[in-house]
Every structure is written in structure tokens, then in C-alpha cells.
Design a protein around this motif. Structure first.
Motif, PDB file in Angstrom:
ATOM      1  N   ILE A   1       0.476  -0.864   0.197  1.00 27.88           N
ATOM      2  CA  ILE A   1      -0.484  -0.144   0.055  1.00 27.88           C
ATOM      3  C   ILE A   1       0.751   1.241   0.054  1.00 27.88           C
ATOM      4  O   ILE A   1       2.159   1.063   0.738  1.00 27.88           O
ATOM      5  N   THR A   2       0.632   2.124  -0.622  1.00 32.38           N
ATOM      6  CA  THR A   2       1.642   3.010  -0.788  1.00 32.38           C
ATOM      7  C   THR A   2       0.246   3.969  -0.375  1.00 32.38           C
ATOM      8  O   THR A   2      -0.927   4.306  -1.236  1.00 32.38           O
ATOM      9  N   VAL A   3       0.316   5.194   0.490  1.00 34.87           N
ATOM     10  CA  VAL A   3      -0.725   6.472   1.283  1.00 34.87           C
ATOM     11  C   VAL A   3      -0.452   7.195   0.765  1.00 34.87           C
ATOM     12  O   VAL A   3       0.872   8.009   0.881  1.00 34.87           O
ATOM     13  N   VAL A   4      -1.504   8.309   0.152  1.00 35.52           N
ATOM     14  CA  VAL A   4      -1.859   9.706   0.079  1.00 35.52           C
ATOM     15  C   VAL A   4      -2.562   9.969   0.479  1.00 35.52           C
ATOM     16  O   VAL A   4      -3.432   9.834  -0.109  1.00 35.52           O
ATOM     17  N   GLU A   5      -2.741  11.246   1.254  1.00 38.12           N
ATOM     18  CA  GLU A   5      -3.504  11.605   2.112  1.00 38.12           C
ATOM     19  C   GLU A   5      -4.279  12.711   0.782  1.00 38.12           C
ATOM     20  O   GLU A   5      -4.198  13.387   0.285  1.00 38.12           O
ATOM     21  N   VAL A   6      -5.718  12.358   0.764  1.00 36.01           N
ATOM     22  CA  VAL A   6      -6.566  13.118  -0.422  1.00 36.01           C
ATOM     23  C   VAL A   6      -7.289  14.637   0.383  1.00 36.01           C
ATOM     24  O   VAL A   6      -8.001  14.244   1.331  1.00 36.01           O
ATOM     25  N   VAL A   7      -6.790  15.602   0.390  1.00 32.13           N
ATOM     26  CA  VAL A   7      -7.498  16.580   1.404  1.00 32.13           C
ATOM     27  C   VAL A   7      -9.255  16.612   0.851  1.00 32.13           C
ATOM     28  O   VAL A   7      -8.834  16.449  -0.904  1.00 32.13           O
ATOM     29  N   PRO A   8      -9.297  16.772   1.866  1.00 35.37           N
ATOM     30  CA  PRO A   8     -11.309  16.974   1.001  1.00 35.37           C
ATOM     31  C   PRO A   8     -10.965  18.727   0.242  1.00 35.37           C
ATOM     32  O   PRO A   8     -10.627  19.527   0.826  1.00 35.37           O
ATOM     33  N   SER A   9     -12.069  18.892  -0.909  1.00 38.11           N
ATOM     34  CA  SER A   9     -11.981  19.935  -1.907  1.00 38.11           C
ATOM     35  C   SER A   9     -13.586  20.785  -1.403  1.00 38.11           C
ATOM     36  O   SER A   9     -14.621  19.145  -1.158  1.00 38.11           O
ATOM     37  N   ASN A  10     -13.634  22.180  -1.461  1.00 33.17           N
ATOM     38  CA  ASN A  10     -14.929  22.570  -0.969  1.00 33.17           C
ATOM     39  C   ASN A  10     -15.736  23.376  -2.014  1.00 33.17           C
ATOM     40  O   ASN A  10     -14.928  23.199  -3.276  1.00 33.17           O
ATOM     41  N   SER A  11     -16.694  21.781  -2.693  1.00 34.65           N
ATOM     42  CA  SER A  11     -17.684  22.751  -3.529  1.00 34.65           C
ATOM     43  C   SER A  11     -17.455  23.550  -4.332  1.00 34.65           C
ATOM     44  O   SER A  11     -17.016  23.747  -5.752  1.00 34.65           O
ATOM     45  N   THR A  12     -17.597  25.043  -3.329  1.00 28.35           N
ATOM     46  CA  THR A  12     -17.648  25.622  -4.106  1.00 28.35           C
ATOM     47  C   THR A  12     -16.216  25.957  -4.449  1.00 28.35           C
ATOM     48  O   THR A  12     -16.394  26.808  -5.711  1.00 28.35           O
ATOM     49  N   ASP A  13     -15.426  25.621  -3.645  1.00 27.18           N
ATOM     50  CA  ASP A  13     -14.152  26.290  -4.981  1.00 27.18           C
ATOM     51  C   ASP A  13     -14.121  25.257  -6.706  1.00 27.18           C
ATOM     52  O   ASP A  13     -13.883  25.787  -7.558  1.00 27.18           O
ATOM     53  N   GLN A  14     -14.614  24.129  -6.515  1.00 27.18           N
ATOM     54  CA  GLN A  14     -14.662  23.777  -7.090  1.00 27.18           C
ATOM     55  C   GLN A  14     -15.505  24.515  -8.893  1.00 27.18           C
ATOM     56  O   GLN A  14     -15.474  24.088  -9.935  1.00 27.18           O
ATOM     57  N   ALA A  15     -16.542  24.656  -7.993  1.00 26.01           N
ATOM     58  CA  ALA A  15     -18.467  25.518  -9.329  1.00 26.01           C
ATOM     59  C   ALA A  15     -17.117  26.808  -9.504  1.00 26.01           C
ATOM     60  O   ALA A  15     -17.062  27.369 -10.769  1.00 26.01           O
ATOM     61  N   ASP A  16     -16.525  27.715  -8.552  1.00 30.02           N
ATOM     62  CA  ASP A  16     -15.685  29.094  -9.024  1.00 30.02           C
ATOM     63  C   ASP A  16     -15.074  27.992  -9.019  1.00 30.02           C
ATOM     64  O   ASP A  16     -14.613  28.532 -11.096  1.00 30.02           O
ATOM     65  N   SER A  17     -14.357  27.227 -10.377  1.00 31.25           N
ATOM     66  CA  SER A  17     -13.064  26.946 -10.975  1.00 31.25           C
ATOM     67  C   SER A  17     -13.625  26.450 -12.343  1.00 31.25           C
ATOM     68  O   SER A  17     -13.399  26.591 -13.111  1.00 31.25           O
ATOM     69  N   PHE A  18     -14.915  26.139 -12.804  1.00 32.25           N
ATOM     70  CA  PHE A  18     -15.352  25.632 -13.667  1.00 32.25           C
ATOM     71  C   PHE A  18     -15.743  27.309 -13.625  1.00 32.25           C
ATOM     72  O   PHE A  18     -15.477  27.367 -15.800  1.00 32.25           O
ATOM     73  N   LEU A  19     -16.287  27.958 -12.920  1.00 34.86           N
ATOM     74  CA  LEU A  19     -16.869  28.650 -13.432  1.00 34.86           C
ATOM     75  C   LEU A  19     -15.783  29.966 -13.913  1.00 34.86           C
ATOM     76  O   LEU A  19     -16.450  30.621 -15.352  1.00 34.86           O
ATOM     77  N   LYS A  20     -14.585  30.001 -13.763  1.00 37.85           N
ATOM     78  CA  LYS A  20     -13.533  31.146 -14.093  1.00 37.85           C
ATOM     79  C   LYS A  20     -12.875  30.036 -15.443  1.00 37.85           C
ATOM     80  O   LYS A  20     -12.615  30.989 -16.649  1.00 37.85           O
ATOM     81  N   THR A  21     -12.935  29.385 -15.298  1.00 41.82           N
ATOM     82  CA  THR A  21     -12.760  27.914 -16.338  1.00 41.82           C
ATOM     83  C   THR A  21     -13.387  28.148 -17.656  1.00 41.82           C
ATOM     84  O   THR A  21     -13.066  29.054 -18.850  1.00 41.82           O
ATOM     85  N   ALA A  22     -14.620  28.286 -17.182  1.00 43.08           N
ATOM     86  CA  ALA A  22     -15.779  28.740 -18.659  1.00 43.08           C
ATOM     87  C   ALA A  22     -15.674  30.198 -19.058  1.00 43.08           C
ATOM     88  O   ALA A  22     -15.443  30.655 -20.743  1.00 43.08           O
ATOM     89  N   LYS A  23     -15.695  31.602 -18.312  1.00 45.59           N
ATOM     90  CA  LYS A  23     -15.298  32.371 -18.790  1.00 45.59           C
ATOM     91  C   LYS A  23     -14.398  32.936 -19.585  1.00 45.59           C
ATOM     92  O   LYS A  23     -14.469  33.553 -20.305  1.00 45.59           O
ATOM     93  N   ALA A  24     -13.245  32.173 -18.980  1.00 41.49           N
ATOM     94  CA  ALA A  24     -11.753  32.308 -19.628  1.00 41.49           C
ATOM     95  C   ALA A  24     -12.064  31.674 -21.042  1.00 41.49           C
ATOM     96  O   ALA A  24     -11.171  31.966 -22.060  1.00 41.49           O
ATOM     97  N   LEU A  25     -12.777  31.269 -21.496  1.00 46.35           N
ATOM     98  CA  LEU A  25     -12.675  30.469 -22.638  1.00 46.35           C
ATOM     99  C   LEU A  25     -13.134  31.119 -23.739  1.00 46.35           C
ATOM    100  O   LEU A  25     -13.225  30.699 -25.077  1.00 46.35           O
TER     101      LEU A  25
END
Length: 76
Positions: free
Chosen positions: A30-54
Motif C-alpha cells: 500500500i502506498t498512502v497519499v492523503e486526499v485533502v477534501p475540496s470545498n465544493s464552492t471552490d470547484q464551482a468557482d474554478s469551473f466558472l472561471k475556466t468557462a469564462k476564460a474560454l
């Protein structure tokens, strides 16, 4: 065979979040890599920023007639 799974450490053992395709008492490495929970609003903001940048440009009725625009289907 190699599998990537998510598991939770309960303080004593790792508990897989889904069944493993292994026989009981199978030795594994087993190789252990910690998964840091992401904030769902951060994901939404990131998607919207990406969409706008396109800077996508489409017809004004894009969402109302998506099939026609994507597949050439005629609206009835």
C-alpha cells in the motif's frame, strides 16, 4: 493486478470505501497519499472561471435548441 481505491483511516486500520477484488489474506503493498477534501464552492468557482476564460461564443438560443446546434436536428 493494480487497483486504486479510496479508504478512510479510523485510527487503527484503513477501511476501503468500496469492496476490493482480493481473496481474504492476500498480501498487498500500500502506498498512502492523503486526499485533502475540496470545498465544493471552490470547484464551482474554478469551473466558472475556466468557462469564462474560454470566451465561448454561440447563438443566443444555444441552450433552448442545443440538439439542433450540436446534431443538426430540426425542432418541431
Amino acid at each position: 493486478m493494480s487497483q486504486t481505491i479510496d479508504a478512510v483511516f479510523d485510527g487503527t486500520v484503513l477501511r476501503p470505501e468500496e469492496p476490493l477484488q482480493l481473496q481474504a489474506n492476500t498480501r498487498v503493498r500500500i502506498t498512502v497519499v492523503e486526499v485533502v477534501p475540496s470545498n465544493s464552492t471552490d470547484q464551482a468557482d474554478s469551473f466558472l472561471k475556466t468557462a469564462k476564460a474560454l470566451r465561448l461564443d454561440g447563438p443566443p438560443d444555444w441552450s433552448a435548441n442545443i440538439d439542433q446546434h450540436l446534431y443538426g436536428e430540426q425542432t418541431q
